[in-house]
Design an enzyme around this catalytic site. Structure first.
Site, mmCIF file in Angstrom:
data_model
loop_
_atom_site.group_PDB
_atom_site.id
_atom_site.type_symbol
_atom_site.label_atom_id
_atom_site.label_comp_id
_atom_site.label_asym_id
_atom_site.label_seq_id
_atom_site.Cartn_x
_atom_site.Cartn_y
_atom_site.Cartn_z
ATOM 1 N N GLU A 48 0.842 -1.196 0.000
ATOM 2 C CA GLU A 48 0.000 0.000 0.000
ATOM 3 C C GLU A 48 0.876 1.245 0.000
ATOM 4 O OE1 GLU A 48 -1.871 -1.303 3.518
ATOM 5 O OE2 GLU A 48 -3.011 -2.849 2.454
ATOM 6 N N SER A 53 -5.712 -4.258 0.822
ATOM 7 C CA SER A 53 -6.263 -5.568 0.515
ATOM 8 C C SER A 53 -5.194 -6.608 0.839
ATOM 9 C CB SER A 53 -6.596 -5.566 -0.990
ATOM 10 O OG SER A 53 -7.469 -6.582 -1.336
ATOM 11 N N GLU A 54 -4.857 -6.685 2.137
ATOM 12 C CA GLU A 54 -3.669 -7.437 2.535
ATOM 13 C C GLU A 54 -3.749 -8.910 2.163
ATOM 14 O OE1 GLU A 54 -5.173 -5.264 4.600
ATOM 15 O OE2 GLU A 54 -3.648 -3.749 5.033
ATOM 16 N N PHE A 101 1.946 -1.672 8.717
ATOM 17 C CA PHE A 101 2.048 -1.908 10.162
ATOM 18 C C PHE A 101 1.925 -3.398 10.455
ATOM 19 C CE2 PHE A 101 0.933 2.536 10.019
ATOM 20 C CZ PHE A 101 1.565 3.093 11.119
ATOM 21 N N ALA A 102 2.748 -3.881 11.377
ATOM 22 C CA ALA A 102 2.713 -5.306 11.721
ATOM 23 C C ALA A 102 1.369 -5.711 12.324
ATOM 24 C CB ALA A 102 3.843 -5.643 12.694
ATOM 25 N N ASP A 103 0.657 -4.729 12.835
ATOM 26 C CA ASP A 103 -0.686 -4.998 13.363
ATOM 27 C C ASP A 103 -1.616 -5.518 12.261
ATOM 28 O OD1 ASP A 103 -0.549 -3.004 16.069
ATOM 29 O OD2 ASP A 103 0.691 -2.443 14.355
ATOM 30 N N ILE A 125 -0.759 -7.758 10.048
ATOM 31 C CA ILE A 125 -0.394 -9.132 9.692
ATOM 32 C C ILE A 125 -1.566 -10.096 9.855
ATOM 33 C CG2 ILE A 125 1.004 -11.103 10.508
ATOM 34 C CD1 ILE A 125 3.383 -9.175 10.643
ATOM 35 N N HIS A 182 -1.464 0.061 16.231
ATOM 36 C CA HIS A 182 -0.405 0.444 15.293
ATOM 37 C C HIS A 182 0.975 0.317 15.949
ATOM 38 C CE1 HIS A 182 -3.248 1.665 12.337
ATOM 39 N NE2 HIS A 182 -2.488 2.528 11.703
#
Lengths: 326, 334
Positions: free
Chosen positions: A29, A59-60, A83-85, A87, A129
């Site tokens: 993104e 749209s991970e 952000f790893a959040d 994942i 975040h």
């Protein structure tokens, strides 16, 4: 020896690998035109074009899954999960698809995927975040998990991740993006799965990663004035884990402190304590001490967040306690 | 009395040549009879775990495979034996895999739900509903970036059109204009739930409009119709015009999985669909066109059955993996 920020080191690693291999592509993104939310990809789309540096929809699940499809058909995708959040939004693709694809096909494919994501607290981004994410991933065989803590490692380990013919998750620490450090011209590609002894010492071993390593180094400086000689180890790669370096250090010092920016339960700190118990118990002169976030979350308010994440003071006290334990 | 609505073709469905028809008939019989044998083996505890059979749906995979070329890639569902055999997986590789043997397509590490064969473009069969769609989008990205002319196909069920990965994948494929064809095998049931309990539209193809791509509802029981409609989508993808969504109306004769007897079906529904069995439809056309007679069909059926029985006997003698295989293939070493 050039000095770079951690952020610049990430960008240079991406650029160098894209120059080296045209199959390396970037997606995520706002990684293209905008140069990334954390500005780790500026100028890459201008140099390599919009085909190789692709802005995705928010749209991970789709683009992480697409990275898998591209990887098993000949590309070497690097996907940025911001952000790893986020994942967990793509967790199925990461733990059920990417991690298992080679195994459950009986070794028919290589899966050369790098997923980059920014984790960690201390900068006031609040609970969704700031998360550190490595423990969500470490329970999954088939993934390599890398946590660079310095500019030189951000550069050399990311290059290694992109060259690896296996899935590698590189968790960058967003609190370290402005950190400056030397990245020698000949750094090249570093080896995954190797810890680094950041400071040698005789009395207590402290093991950590990223922000915790820098805080442990500060603690070590302070304790040196009191005559406590602290060895600090930066794990750098959580999977595979460099157990040899850790055990050799425990053998030398006989005392182990584990510093984590993560909750106490089901985390790699417990695994290290288990390692010390299983293979290092006869070296130990004191109980293993863990410094971590306990049951706390990453709060927004600065005093709360500072209480949650192990501080230099907390780490210092833990080392002192361990140093004098009988 | 159950009435089945048969969608009208949107293109001219010309009869395929006799060789293509015969190959499709052989393939559909191979799929049907292999799966019937698999069901027997499960019930006799010769195979462990679970299985999801596609008996009744063979027209879709066979019709699609009759258009594909070498280099094209496919991802599919855990109801994937038909896709794998249609693409050219050997019965040996499949039966051995079902039995957990080293000579299986995944050396026994995959099983019924993960029939995979890179050599025929089958990138994987997925046990997570909808997860195979993003992977197919990625394979299409490779085809586009490397300009290979290949297309990417993904099979999924009706229930998968309610999951996020479906919507995200159609969206991404459309904005990137990728050569991917989304094939929904609408067999009317998501596990035990009929479509109208879970989904507010009857024709799932209408969902394509939200992603600005063609969406067509197809008679999935007639492999020649499947061939003709899929061919249009394939040509569209190969010429760089982007993705298509095809909804294949079809039906599974058996339950969702091994132990499901299908008590949720309305009386008469199964019989009504069996009237439009994909094998019988093609057989009837070939007999009508003088390309086949009942005796030849019976011989073909018997020969296929004998062959599968031989494969099962062979697979029973094949070795299992050993402890030496437990930790291999987790990572590529080297």
């Amino acid at each position: 020896m050039p000095e770079l920020t951690y952020r610049e080191a990430v960008r240079n690693a991406l650029a160098d690998e894209m120059r080296a291999d045209e199959n390396v592509i970037l997606m995520g993104e706002d990684v293209g035109a905008a140069g990334g939310v954390f500005k780790t990809t500026p100028g890459l789309q201008a140099e390599f074009g919009p085909e190789r540096v692709r802005d995705t929809p928010i749209s991970e699940e789709a683009f992480i899954g697409a990275a898998l499809g591209a990887a098993i058909t000949g590309m070497r995708p690097v996907a940025e999960l911001m952000f790893a959040d986020f994942i967990p939004v793509a967790m199925d693709q990461i733990v059920n698809q990417i991690a298992k694809h080679r195994y459950m096909s009986g070794g028919q494919f290589i899966v050369p995927i790098t997923i980059r994501s920014a984790q960690g607290g201390g900068v006031g981004f609040g609970t969704q975040h700031s998360q550190t994410a490595e423990n969500w991933l470490l329970n999954t065989p088939g993934l390599k998990v890398v946590l660079p803590g310095t500019p030189v490692d951000a550069y050399g380990l990311l290059r290694a991740a992109i060259r690896e013919n296996n899935p590698v998750i590189v968790l960058e620490h967003k609190g370290l993006y402005n950190l400056k450090g030397e990245v020698p011209e000949d750094t090249g590609v570093l080896e995954l799965g190797k810890a680094r002894v950041m400071r040698e010492g005789r009395h207590v071993t402290v093991v950590g990663a990223q922000l915790m390593v820098h805080r442990a180094l500060e603690a070590a400086e302070a304790l040196a004035k009191d005559g406590i000689d602290v060895e600090v180890i930066d794990l750098r790669t959580l999977a595979p884990l460099d157990t040899a370096t850790i055990l050799a250090s425990i053998k030398k010092t006989g005392r182990l402190v584990i510093a984590e920016e993560a909750p106490h339960t089901s985390s790699w700190g417990g695994d290290l304590a288990s390692l010390a118990a299983d293979e290092g118990i006869y070296y130990l002169d004191a109980p293993v001490k863990r410094v971590n976030m306990g049951r706390a979350m990453f709060a927004y308010s600065e005093p709360l967040e500072s209480l949650a994440i192990p501080s230099v003071t907390r780490i210092t006290e833990a080392i002192r306690e361990t140093a004098y334990a009988q | 009395m159950v009435v089945i609505n048969i969608p009208e073709p949107t293109v001219t469905v010309a009869p395929l040549d006799v060789d293509t028809r015969m190959a499709a008939l052989r393939k559909m019989l191979e799929i049907r009879l292999t799966e019937e044998r698999i069901q027997e083996m499960f019930l006799a505890n010769l195979i462990r775990g679970t299985t999801h059979l596609c008996i009744g749906q063979e027209g879709v995979s066979t019709g699609v495979a009759s258009v594909l070329r070498k280099g094209d890639t496919v991802t599919c569902t855990y109801r994937g034996h038909g896709h794998a055999l249609a693409l050219g997986m050997s019965v040996q590789a499949m039966i051995a895999e079902m039995m957990g043997k080293t000579s299986g397509c995944c050396h026994g590490k995959g099983g019924s739900m993960h029939m995979t064969d890179a050599s025929i473009g089958l990138l994987g069969a997925n046990a997570i509903v909808g997860a195979q769609l993003p992977i197919a989008v990625g394979a299409a990205l490779t085809a586009k970036m490397k300009n290979t002319g290949a297309i990417s196909v993904t099979f999924f069920g009706d229930a998968a059109t309610n999951i996020g990965a479906f919507h995200e994948s159609l969206n991404l494929a459309s904005v990137w204009k990728l050569p991917v064809i989304f094939i929904c095998e609408n067999n009317r049931y998501g596990e035990y739930s009929p479509q109208h309990w879970t989904t507010p539209v009857e024709n799932l193809s209408v969902r394509a409009a939200a992603y600005n791509m063609p969406g067509v509802t197809v008679d999935g029981q007639d492999m020649e119709t499947v061939h003709a409609e899929f061919k249009v989508a394939a040509e569209r993808a190969r010429s760089g015009e982007g993705p298509t969504f095809l909804e294949m109306k079809t039906y599974r004769y058996l339950g969702h999985s091994r132990t499901d007897t299908g008590p949720y079906r309305p009386p008469g529904e199964l019989d009504a669909w069996k009237e439009r069995d994909p094998i019988l439809l093609l057989k009837a056309k070939m007999i009508a066109d003088g390309q086949l007679d009942e005796v030849e069909f019976a011989e073909l059926r018997d020969a296929t059955e004998r062959y599968i029985a031989e494969v099962v006997e062979w697979a029973r003698q094949e070795p299992y993996p050993t402890e030496a295989d437990l930790l291999t293939d987790i990572f590529y070493e080297g």
